[in-house]
Design a protein around this motif. Structure first.
Motif, mmCIF file in Angstrom:
data_model
loop_
_atom_site.group_PDB
_atom_site.id
_atom_site.type_symbol
_atom_site.label_atom_id
_atom_site.label_comp_id
_atom_site.label_asym_id
_atom_site.label_seq_id
_atom_site.Cartn_x
_atom_site.Cartn_y
_atom_site.Cartn_z
ATOM 1 N N THR B 356 0.832 -1.209 0.000
ATOM 2 C CA THR B 356 0.000 0.000 0.000
ATOM 3 C C THR B 356 0.865 1.256 0.000
ATOM 4 O O THR B 356 0.508 2.250 -0.619
ATOM 5 N N LYS B 357 1.996 1.170 0.712
ATOM 6 C CA LYS B 357 2.866 2.354 0.725
ATOM 7 C C LYS B 357 3.340 2.673 -0.694
ATOM 8 O O LYS B 357 3.304 3.826 -1.147
ATOM 9 N N LEU B 358 3.736 1.616 -1.402
ATOM 10 C CA LEU B 358 4.187 1.798 -2.783
ATOM 11 C C LEU B 358 3.043 2.331 -3.648
ATOM 12 O O LEU B 358 3.229 3.259 -4.451
ATOM 13 N N ALA B 359 1.855 1.755 -3.431
ATOM 14 C CA ALA B 359 0.712 2.177 -4.240
ATOM 15 C C ALA B 359 0.355 3.634 -3.965
ATOM 16 O O ALA B 359 0.048 4.396 -4.894
ATOM 17 N N LEU B 360 0.397 4.027 -2.703
ATOM 18 C CA LEU B 360 0.097 5.423 -2.367
ATOM 19 C C LEU B 360 1.097 6.348 -3.046
ATOM 20 O O LEU B 360 0.734 7.378 -3.622
ATOM 21 N N TYR B 361 2.386 5.937 -2.983
ATOM 22 C CA TYR B 361 3.433 6.739 -3.614
ATOM 23 C C TYR B 361 3.211 6.822 -5.122
ATOM 24 O O TYR B 361 3.226 7.907 -5.713
ATOM 25 N N ASN B 362 2.965 5.647 -5.746
ATOM 26 C CA ASN B 362 2.744 5.629 -7.192
ATOM 27 C C ASN B 362 1.548 6.506 -7.587
ATOM 28 O O ASN B 362 1.607 7.268 -8.556
ATOM 29 N N THR B 363 0.477 6.358 -6.827
ATOM 30 C CA THR B 363 -0.727 7.115 -7.147
ATOM 31 C C THR B 363 -0.460 8.611 -7.056
ATOM 32 O O THR B 363 -0.861 9.388 -7.921
ATOM 33 N N PHE B 364 0.256 8.990 -6.004
ATOM 34 C CA PHE B 364 0.560 10.408 -5.815
ATOM 35 C C PHE B 364 1.413 10.932 -6.973
ATOM 36 O O PHE B 364 1.115 11.966 -7.566
ATOM 37 N N VAL B 365 2.459 10.179 -7.307
ATOM 38 C CA VAL B 365 3.344 10.612 -8.396
ATOM 39 C C VAL B 365 2.569 10.698 -9.708
ATOM 40 O O VAL B 365 2.658 11.687 -10.441
ATOM 41 N N LEU B 366 1.790 9.668 -9.989
ATOM 42 C CA LEU B 366 1.030 9.664 -11.239
ATOM 43 C C LEU B 366 0.002 10.797 -11.264
ATOM 44 O O LEU B 366 -0.201 11.446 -12.287
ATOM 45 N N GLY B 367 -0.644 11.013 -10.112
ATOM 46 C CA GLY B 367 -1.645 12.081 -10.040
ATOM 47 C C GLY B 367 -1.013 13.425 -10.348
ATOM 48 O O GLY B 367 -1.505 14.185 -11.200
ATOM 49 N N VAL B 368 0.093 13.721 -9.669
ATOM 50 C CA VAL B 368 0.740 15.020 -9.850
ATOM 51 C C VAL B 368 1.271 15.177 -11.279
ATOM 52 O O VAL B 368 1.058 16.203 -11.939
ATOM 53 N N LEU B 369 1.938 14.110 -11.776
ATOM 54 C CA LEU B 369 2.514 14.188 -13.119
ATOM 55 C C LEU B 369 1.425 14.345 -14.185
ATOM 56 O O LEU B 369 1.514 15.205 -15.055
ATOM 57 N N THR B 370 0.412 13.492 -14.109
ATOM 58 C CA THR B 370 -0.650 13.551 -15.112
ATOM 59 C C THR B 370 -1.354 14.899 -15.061
ATOM 60 O O THR B 370 -1.622 15.514 -16.099
ATOM 61 N N ALA B 371 -1.651 15.356 -13.841
ATOM 62 C CA ALA B 371 -2.364 16.623 -13.716
ATOM 63 C C ALA B 371 -1.524 17.762 -14.292
ATOM 64 O O ALA B 371 -2.032 18.619 -15.020
ATOM 65 N N THR B 372 -0.225 17.754 -13.999
ATOM 66 C CA THR B 372 0.629 18.843 -14.466
ATOM 67 C C THR B 372 0.809 18.797 -15.981
ATOM 68 O O THR B 372 0.588 19.796 -16.687
ATOM 69 N N LEU B 373 1.176 17.610 -16.495
ATOM 70 C CA LEU B 373 1.371 17.490 -17.941
ATOM 71 C C LEU B 373 0.057 17.692 -18.689
ATOM 72 O O LEU B 373 0.013 18.387 -19.704
ATOM 73 N N GLY B 374 -1.000 17.082 -18.162
ATOM 74 C CA GLY B 374 -2.302 17.178 -18.827
ATOM 75 C C GLY B 374 -2.781 18.610 -18.886
ATOM 76 O O GLY B 374 -3.270 19.078 -19.911
ATOM 77 N N THR B 375 -2.631 19.338 -17.765
ATOM 78 C CA THR B 375 -3.061 20.731 -17.750
ATOM 79 C C THR B 375 -2.236 21.543 -18.734
ATOM 80 O O THR B 375 -2.777 22.357 -19.491
ATOM 81 N N ALA B 376 -0.928 21.301 -18.762
ATOM 82 C CA ALA B 376 -0.078 22.064 -19.677
ATOM 83 C C ALA B 376 -0.461 21.795 -21.125
ATOM 84 O O ALA B 376 -0.621 22.724 -21.930
ATOM 85 N N LEU B 377 -0.653 20.521 -21.434
ATOM 86 C CA LEU B 377 -1.022 20.138 -22.801
ATOM 87 C C LEU B 377 -2.369 20.756 -23.178
ATOM 88 O O LEU B 377 -2.520 21.392 -24.232
ATOM 89 N N ALA B 378 -3.339 20.583 -22.279
ATOM 90 C CA ALA B 378 -4.681 21.111 -22.549
ATOM 91 C C ALA B 378 -4.638 22.629 -22.682
ATOM 92 O O ALA B 378 -5.344 23.217 -23.499
ATOM 93 N N LEU B 379 -3.777 23.259 -21.888
ATOM 94 C CA LEU B 379 -3.671 24.718 -21.901
ATOM 95 C C LEU B 379 -3.213 25.215 -23.270
ATOM 96 O O LEU B 379 -3.801 26.130 -23.854
ATOM 97 N N VAL B 380 -2.167 24.596 -23.782
ATOM 98 C CA VAL B 380 -1.643 25.034 -25.083
ATOM 99 C C VAL B 380 -2.674 24.783 -26.185
ATOM 100 O O VAL B 380 -2.958 25.657 -27.007
#
Lengths: 368, 564
Positions: B356-380
């Protein structure tokens, strides 16, 4: 000295020419109104001037320098112009003072100078008290003044206004018309003002350019445009006029059904269809048949409206054409009465027929 | 100026770069999907996959089940949600505001979590409600009132988390109907009921239909709920069947072929929904025309409140209570008592169980990365399309919206097929999940930012240009500050979407790349409901915290003074 010069300016949108080969020279310090119905190309012309769009043909020169051509268009920020937008385009996240100071900061002026100039312009536009407010907290008229202040603060070479008063109610509009003229008198920037409201154009402009279907229909001072319209379109658009149709007798008169109008102004077609323009208040309404017959037509009053200082009559002529006449308040004729209208030759203006008629008359000429 | 003369027009390369990236993101997986569906293991062209799809009863039956399921959910949602929306928007029912809040809560609840909660509540033997029922009537230990492991149970558990789509659309439509329209009917002599029948209901009918279609779509494409409730009951839906085709021995060709009908139906339903909502005459012009007069319910308010309580009890109150209780007790079926309380599950999830610790970490990393990249892509993309800056901006807009028509599980299949082979072998890494999430979340992000851009009048930028700012300065000083709240909202939206995603992740995760949603699914297989409850509640708390943070924090652009 010519400040702004348009040479053969053309812009196409989807196959049709929004602006169709416009030539126009605007003198330095002059306030020019581009006047016309919606879709006549006036706003496109203004956006070409500002550099938001590039022309498909023709050139724009400002101060002797070429700024627009199909090959190269100087971006808006390099033109030293200002513009007032229909929506005012005030930035909602900045205070009034910040809005006004924006252009000055971009010009890298020092803080003290910026403050001095912002204060000065807010003073001139009567906005001192609102400097720290946000645009959303001001009324429409105040927002309009902020837009003016922001545009004037940078001391532009050229000022562009795009229907600046169309979002205001009638009273404010009148007030702001005089305000714009007052500020123009004070700063004397070369100004191009786009509007569809002929009264706005009349009251603010030094020169009026009437546009129609991407072309210039007529250019002149407000007096010239009003008193000497060159075409039926201009006469109708400026308003307050009657257009009577008939046939030219080739000798300076137009024969209508049942009466003849001798024209003291304009040049009627040599022969064939012709139109005569006469202002409502230049027509005399007579309750008795006059002894002379020149430029007189009999008619029947259809409607009469009391306007306080004036009365507004609608009179039907024998050829079923209806003519509007304004008279002094004292002349009171009820509807249904027979009257005589005198069209003084000096006020009758023979017009070049509008575009479709033009081709028709050409055909007639070639046949005869 | 001489320099400016040689400056090349940057729009072409920008357009080409973004189009190429979006094409790769969307068309590469879809192409592999189609390729696999029409070829056999040796790569030869064959129609066998489709023949098997329509002839094999173990494949045909799930398709029929899915259709039944979708229709059932659509029916329940269209019956329950509109009255609820009407009560909230048009009557003086007490606690209307709370109803809206709770409906929003059920909207953000991941359906698989709701399904697990209902498992806790209504499993035939261990279900809390069934235990109460037995205790109350003193029945034998095998009597049960409810059984969630049935077709109806599944329809019910899905409806609990899809009815909000109908509710939100209908309530918004009701909010937007100018009171004048109803007043006009009243002035002409229409009574309250007549006005509702001839004016109000016809006006919201497209919203009801459109919402129902979304609910149908959700029911069809969900993986979590059927996996949790249908598999123990011994039947399959399309999504669980597709998933099972990936279990040993994997049949990727068949899975691809089974995905295509799902994709096709989704496209058709979305087109229909789009047309329904866009039909002229039904679209009511915005602007406030005075608040509508609220209908006085009088004595009817009690049945109204009862209805709301029933619906929200089923979707939020009971499930949340069950999850909370399960998280802190040893035996969920036993009554709450000091002896029954335990911190074991919390300790297990956060400290003992390394997965679960690994999953929480993975989820957090994926959430932040996807949100940041996705927002940037969508923004442009949103900037290019909203300002029509490049030729062909429509193509970009279309590409950015296209993934909306790809159900999560289909996306999972397609991405699995594309990135388990050269040139890009990403399977087993977080990258494959990132790509999947990015594609899945792009349409919503793009649409949000596009409407944010539309709200910023282009003249605001032009005013800055004419006063001497270049394009970048204008973007920085004018557009960026005005867009800030929209960008933050989009970021949060994508982040939440990622942390609750299961349908695609279930096909793409490996031992090292587990995420919270797949861990929850794994734990459900092993029956560890206490740990699930802790994880699920953590997920909900994070979700709500992000939502509240985004809406409240003034630093994040919620409310600056003087915004009009």
């Amino acid at each position: 000295m010519a400040s702004v010069e348009l040479r053969g300016l053309t812009k196409r949108y989807g196959g049709s020419n929004a602006v169709d080969g416009i030539d126009l020279t605007i003198d330095h310090g002059c306030l020019v109104c581009l006047l016309g119905p919606s879709g006549c190309g006036k706003t496109t012309t203004l956006r070409l001037l500002a550099g938001f769009i590039a022309p498909d043909a023709g050139e724009i020169h400002v101060g002797g320098k070429r700024v627009s051509s199909p090959a190269k268009t100087l971006p808006p920020e390099s033109r030293n112009m200002s513009m007032i937008f229909q929506s005012y385009a005030l930035w909602p996240h900045m205070t009034i003072a910040e809005n006004v100071a924006y252009g000055l900061k971009l010009r890298k002026l020092d803080k003290a100078t910026i403050k001095k100039r912002v204060d000065a312009i807010l003073d001139v536009t009567h906005l001192e008290r609102y400097a720290e407010r946000y645009p959303g907290e001001l009324s429409g008229g105040q927002q309009q003044r902020v837009a003016l202040a922001r545009a004037l603060a940078v001391e532009p070479e050229t000022l562009l206004l795009d229907e600046p008063l169309s979002n205001l109610d009638a009273n404010l509009r009148e007030e702001m018309r005089f305000e714009i003229r007052r500020l123009h008198n004070e700063y004397k920037y070369t100004t191009v003002y786009v509007t569809h409201d002929q009264i706005e154009a009349m009251t603010t402009a030094d020169r009026i350019v009437v546009m129609n279907q991407g072309r210039i229909e007529q250019e002149g001072s407000p007096e010239e445009i009003y008193q000497a319209p060159n075409s039926e379109f201009v006469a109708r658009f400026i308003g307050g006029t009657n257009i009577l149709k008939g046939r030219s007798d080739g000798d300076g008169a137009v024969v209508c059904d049942g009466f003849t109008l001798r024209c003291g102004q304009g040049t009627p077609a040599a022969a064939g269809e012709a139109a005569v323009s006469i202002r409502m208040h230049d027509i005399e309404l007579l309750t008795r048949q006059p002894p002379d017959r020149e430029n007189v037509a009999a008619g029947t009053v259809v409607r009469q409206i009391y306007l306080g200082a004036l009365r507004d009559y609608l009179v039907e002529l024998p050829n079923r054409a209806q003519v509007r006449v304004t008279t002094a308040m004292q002349i009171n004729v009820p509807p249904g009465r027979r009257v005589w209208l005198r069209f003084p030759p000096v006020h009758c203006r023979a017009l070049a027929p509008s575009a479709p008629d033009q081709t028709k008359s050409v055909q007639v000429e070639t046949v005869t | 100026m001489a320099l400016a003369h040689f400056r090349i027009d940057p729009s072409k390369p920008v357009l080409i770069a973004f189009s190429a990236f979006l094409c790769a993101l969307i068309f590469l997986p879809l192409s592999w999907l189609v390729y696999f569906s029409v070829t056999d293991n040796a790569g030869a062209l064959t129609p066998n996959n489709f023949i098997q799809l329509v002839s094999d009863p173990t494949l045909l039956q799930p398709l029929l089940t899915t259709v039944q399921l979708a229709l059932g959910v659509g029916l329940i949602c269209s019956l329950v949600a509109p009255p609820l929306a009407w009560l909230v928007a048009r009557t003086d029912m007490p606690l209307r505001g709370w109803v809206r809040v709770l409906v929003t809560a059920s909207l953000v609840t991941p359906p698989f979590l709701g399904a697990i909660a209902w498992e806790i509540l209504a499993a035939p033997n261990s279900g809390i409600l069934n235990q109460w029922y037995r205790a109350l009537f003193d029945l034998d230990p095998y009597a049960s009132l409810l059984n969630i492991y049935t077709r109806f149970g599944l329809v019910f558990a899905i409806s609990c988390y899809t009815f909000p789509y109908v509710f939100v659309l209908v309530a918004n439509a009701l909010d937007r109907i100018p009171a004048d329209l109803e007043d006009a009917s009243a002035v002409l002599g229409g009574g309250a009921w007549y006005t509702a029948r001839r004016v109000t209901i016809p006006l919201v009918l497209p919203a009801i239909l459109a919402g129902t279609l979304v609910a149908l779509l959700q029911a069809m494409t969900l993986f979590g709920s059927p996996a949790i409730l249908a598999l123990p009951a011994g039947f399959h839906t399309m999504t669980t069947k597709i998933w099972s085709l990936f279990q040993y021995p994997p049949k990727p060709g068949l899975a691809a072929a089974a995905s295509l009908p799902l994709l096709l139906i989704t496209v058709v339903l979305l087109r229909t929904q789009h047309r329904l909502l866009r039909r002229r005459g039904y679209s009511i012009v915005g602007g406030k025309h005075g608040a509508p007069r609220l209908l006085h319910l009088g004595g009817w308010k009690w049945p109204a409140i009862l209805l709301c309580l029933l619906v929200l009890g089923s979707s939020v109150l009971l499930p949340y209570a069950a999850l909370i209780k399960t998280a802190v007790v040893k035996q969920p079926g036993e009554p709450l008592s000091w002896a029954n309380l335990t911190l074991h599950h919390i300790d297990f999830v956060f400290f003992e169980f390394s997965a679960t610790k690994l999953a929480l970490y993975n989820t957090f990393v994926l959430g932040v990365l996807t949100a940041t990249l996705g927002t940037a892509l969508a923004l442009v993309i949103a900037y290019l399309t909203a300002r029509q800056l490049v030729w062909g901006h429509r193509v970009l807009g279309f590409l950015a919206t296209a993934p909306i028509a790809i159900p999560g599980i289909v996306m999972g299949v397609a991405i699995f097929l594309s990135y388990t082979r050269p040139p890009l072998v990403l399977y087993g890494t977080l990258w494959i999940l990132l790509l999947a999430f990015l594609t899945i979340e792009l349409p919503a992000g793009y649409q949000q930012l596009q409407s944010a851009f539309r709200a910023i009048h282009p003249e605001l930028e032009e005013a800055s240009r004419i006063l001497g700012a270049n394009r970048l300065q204008s973007l920085w000083h004018i557009t960026a500050p005005l867009l800030r709240s929209g960008v933050i909202a989009t970021w949060c939206f994508i982040f939440i979407g990622v942390i609750r995603e299961l349908s695609a992740a279930i096909l793409l995760f490996t031992a090292d790349t587990k995420v919270v949603s797949t861990i929850i699914y794994d734990l459900n297989e092993s029956g560890d409901l206490g740990a699930i409850s802790v994880l699920g509640l953590t997920m909900l708390v994070v979700t709500f915290a992000v939502v509240i943070l985004a809406n409240r924090l003034p630093v994040l652009g919620a409310s600056a003074p003087g915004r009009s």
